[in-house]
Design an enzyme around this catalytic site. Structure first.
Site, mmCIF file in Angstrom:
data_model
loop_
_atom_site.group_PDB
_atom_site.id
_atom_site.type_symbol
_atom_site.label_atom_id
_atom_site.label_comp_id
_atom_site.label_asym_id
_atom_site.label_seq_id
_atom_site.Cartn_x
_atom_site.Cartn_y
_atom_site.Cartn_z
ATOM 1 N N GLY A 61 0.816 -1.218 0.000
ATOM 2 C CA GLY A 61 0.000 0.000 0.000
ATOM 3 C C GLY A 61 0.847 1.264 0.000
ATOM 4 N N ARG A 97 -1.429 9.091 3.690
ATOM 5 C CA ARG A 97 -1.535 10.013 4.823
ATOM 6 C C ARG A 97 -0.200 10.247 5.546
ATOM 7 N NH1 ARG A 97 -6.212 7.527 8.205
ATOM 8 N NH2 ARG A 97 -5.825 5.714 6.876
ATOM 9 N N LYS A 141 5.483 3.841 3.245
ATOM 10 C CA LYS A 141 5.006 3.833 4.635
ATOM 11 C C LYS A 141 5.732 2.817 5.516
ATOM 12 C CE LYS A 141 0.682 2.392 6.112
ATOM 13 N NZ LYS A 141 -0.728 2.644 6.470
ATOM 14 N N GLN A 198 3.240 -6.980 -5.949
ATOM 15 C CA GLN A 198 1.850 -6.704 -6.312
ATOM 16 C C GLN A 198 1.879 -5.374 -7.054
ATOM 17 O OE1 GLN A 198 -0.791 -5.321 -3.226
ATOM 18 N NE2 GLN A 198 -2.595 -6.255 -4.164
ATOM 19 N N GLY A 232 2.104 -4.775 7.112
ATOM 20 C CA GLY A 232 3.467 -4.304 7.372
ATOM 21 C C GLY A 232 3.525 -3.022 8.181
ATOM 22 N N ASN A 253 -0.932 5.010 10.279
ATOM 23 C CA ASN A 253 -1.428 5.591 9.027
ATOM 24 C C ASN A 253 -0.911 6.993 8.769
ATOM 25 O OD1 ASN A 253 -3.079 3.359 8.216
ATOM 26 N ND2 ASN A 253 -4.443 3.909 9.896
ATOM 27 N N ARG A 305 34.186 10.797 16.249
ATOM 28 C CA ARG A 305 33.636 10.579 14.909
ATOM 29 C C ARG A 305 34.011 9.194 14.379
ATOM 30 N NH1 ARG A 305 35.924 15.331 11.748
ATOM 31 N NH2 ARG A 305 34.944 14.163 10.048
ATOM 32 N N LYS A 357 38.769 11.777 15.084
ATOM 33 C CA LYS A 357 38.231 11.133 13.883
ATOM 34 C C LYS A 357 39.237 10.111 13.364
ATOM 35 C CE LYS A 357 39.124 11.688 9.856
ATOM 36 N NZ LYS A 357 39.498 12.008 8.465
ATOM 37 N N ASN A 399 45.614 17.414 9.309
ATOM 38 C CA ASN A 399 45.568 16.205 8.470
ATOM 39 C C ASN A 399 45.159 16.491 7.039
ATOM 40 O OD1 ASN A 399 42.963 16.897 9.316
ATOM 41 N ND2 ASN A 399 42.236 14.806 9.053
#
Ligand code: UD1
Ligand code: CA
Length: 459
Positions: free
Chosen positions: A11, A15, A22, A73, A102, A228, A333, A351, A386
């Site tokens: 589907g 909404r 969805k 489908q 689902g 929904n 990081r 990092k 760096n």
């Protein structure tokens, strides 16, 4: 005993007002369809078949193809048509098949297992999961005989005035006998208010055949909450979040303030760890035992050992070994790997760097693309340069080094073990073991210069 499963996820979900299909919207870090799939797997389903349609490619990409099978489908002609699409994927299977939408992320394995248990024990050809609502508006009504056995399900739009009063509603979660299901689905028509193939019509077909339909009435409607729109998404998230927090708390984790703590579904936390308020733990984060995490901390996809402290910090794809600590206001990081008992202090960014056991970077530093050895001390304000505007370069610092405050290490550069860097140095060349390196202007002193300056300007 073998068990199959079908998840209806074709589907559109208009909404939601979203570019994202969805069923891919996240509840506590996992797509809704993944929650349904996991509930099915907990109940014993081997490889759920996901019916995809709207956003099919995105849905397939988001799910592991070893864990899920897919059926397409291409036109959404109704739930009966959706389930029929799984026929080929389940061609070699005979037995119980669970069917669920689902977009019901709060389904759990226990609820599905009890549905399957009832189905097997009654020898029913279909067992429907139902619940009672004081206001059943919008749901399909489960119409039963005098004995309480389901006869059919009537959709809201097809209800007579009498049927509309029935408050036992269809959750859209069922267990079917697969052979019966796939034999009856092609017989369904679309003579109803919405002109769709209704999966619910399989029930009346079963009754016509003389087959038995069972019902399990659940007392908790939340289990079947359908999402929904974004508001129901938020509400489902809240309920699922409470489940996660409760799970950790019962496992021996202290959650100081459940209302400001956000922990995603796949996070693991060891015993006696304390999660302080305003903390968010996301992705595949693992936290060991006896840690204190937070307050005001966000950790994403990071690995944290035992006895670790993280205070007011942000970590992403980083790791911290046992006894290490960071913060307040540290930024670890991707690729920041802290060894045991490492200390990272305030306003330090790390990092893609390996920091050896017992090393310290306590104040105001940037450490990037670096390797730092055991017990080295990096003074306040040290920066690894760096980046030259085009490429990244590495800084290697040995063990037992002392880098004086406000030093600038211009990569690529290597400091061997035991090196001492004088404060305020700009280091552009490699330094050999145990040497002192200075890279700063010589100090000059002009006797009484200041005094003369004041006299000249004041007269
Ligand atoms: C359905 C049930 C209703 C039940 C309600 C519970 C039918 C006919 N009705 O109604 O009895 O009370 O769920 O929420 O089944 N889908 C597809 N392909 C389609 C149509 C739907 O994959 O062609 C999927 C949707 O994406 C959704 C699920 O099936 O995940 C349910 O469809 P939806 O249209 O929401 O059914 P309801 O009208 O809510
Ligand atoms: Ca629905």
């Amino acid at each position: 005993m073998a068990l199959a499963g079908i998840i209806m996820a074709a589907g559109q979900g208009t909404r939601m007002k979203s570019e994202t299909p969805k069923v891919l919207h996240l509840v506590c870090g996992l797509p809704m369809v993944e929650h349904v799939g996991r509930a099915m797997q907990k109940a014993g389903v081997n490889r759920p078949v996901v019916i995809v349609g709207h956003g099919a490619e995105k849905v397939k990409e988001s799910l592991d193809s070893h864990t899920y099978a897919f059926a397409t489908q291409s036109e959404q002609l109704g739930t009966g048509h959706a389930v029929l699409m799984a026929k080929e994927a389940l061609a070699s299977y005979e037995g119980c098949v669970l069917v669920a939408p689902g977009d019901t992320p709060l389904l759990d394995g226990e609820a599905l297992s009890s549905l399957v248990a009832k189905h097997r024990e009654t020898g029913a050809l279909c067992t429907v999961a139902a619940f009672r609502l004081s206001d059943p508006t919008g749901y399909g009504r489960v119409i039963t005989d005098a004995m309480g056995r389901p006869l059919r399900i009537v959709e809201q739009k097809d209800c007579s005035t009498e049927e509309a009063k029935v408050n036992l509603v269809n959750s859209s979660v069922y267990c079917f006998d697969s052979k019966t299901l796939f034999a009856l689905l092609p017989r369904l028509g679309t003579a109803n208010a919405q002109g769709e193939y209704y999966l619910t019509d399989v029930l009346s077909e079963i009754v016509k055949m003389g087959g038995v339909i069972a019902v399990v009435e659940y007392s908790d409607p939340d289990l079947f909450m359908g999402v929904n729109d974004r508001w129901s998404l938020a509400q489902a998230g809240k309920i699922f979040q409470t489940r996660i927090l409760r799970h950790h708390a019962l496992n021996g984790v202290t959650i100081v303030d459940p209302s400001t703590t956000f922990i995603e579904a796949d996070v693991k936390i060891g015993q006696d760890t304390v999660i302080e308020p305003m903390t968010s733990l996301a992705g595949a984060t693992t936290i060991g035992a006896n840690c204190v995490i937070g307050p005001q901390t966000k950790i994403q996809s990071s690995q944290i050992g035992d006895n670790v402290e993280v205070l007011m910090s942000y970590l992403k794809a980083a790791s911290m070994a046992d006894g290490s600590r960071c913060g307040p206001f540290a930024h670890l990081r991707p690729g920041a790997q802290l060894g045991e008992r490492v200390k990272i202090g305030n306003f330090v960014e790390v990092k893609k760097s390996i920091i050896g056991d017992g090393a310290q970077v306590n104040h105001l530093s940037y450490i990037g693309d670096a390797t730092i050895g055991t017990k080295t001390n990096i003074g306040a304000g040290t920066i690894t340069c760096n980046y030259d505007g085009f490429r990244k370069h590495e800084t290697t610092i040995g063990s037992y080094c002392f880098v004086g405050s406000n030093s600038t290490l211009v990569a690529p550069v290597t400091l061997q073990d035991g090196v001492f860097i004088a404060a305020g140095s700009v280091i552009t060349k490699d330094v050999s073991a145990d040497a002192l390196a200075l890279g700063r202007a010589q100090q000059v002193e002009k006797t009484e210069w200041a005094k003369r300056w004041r006299e000249k300007n004041q007269s």
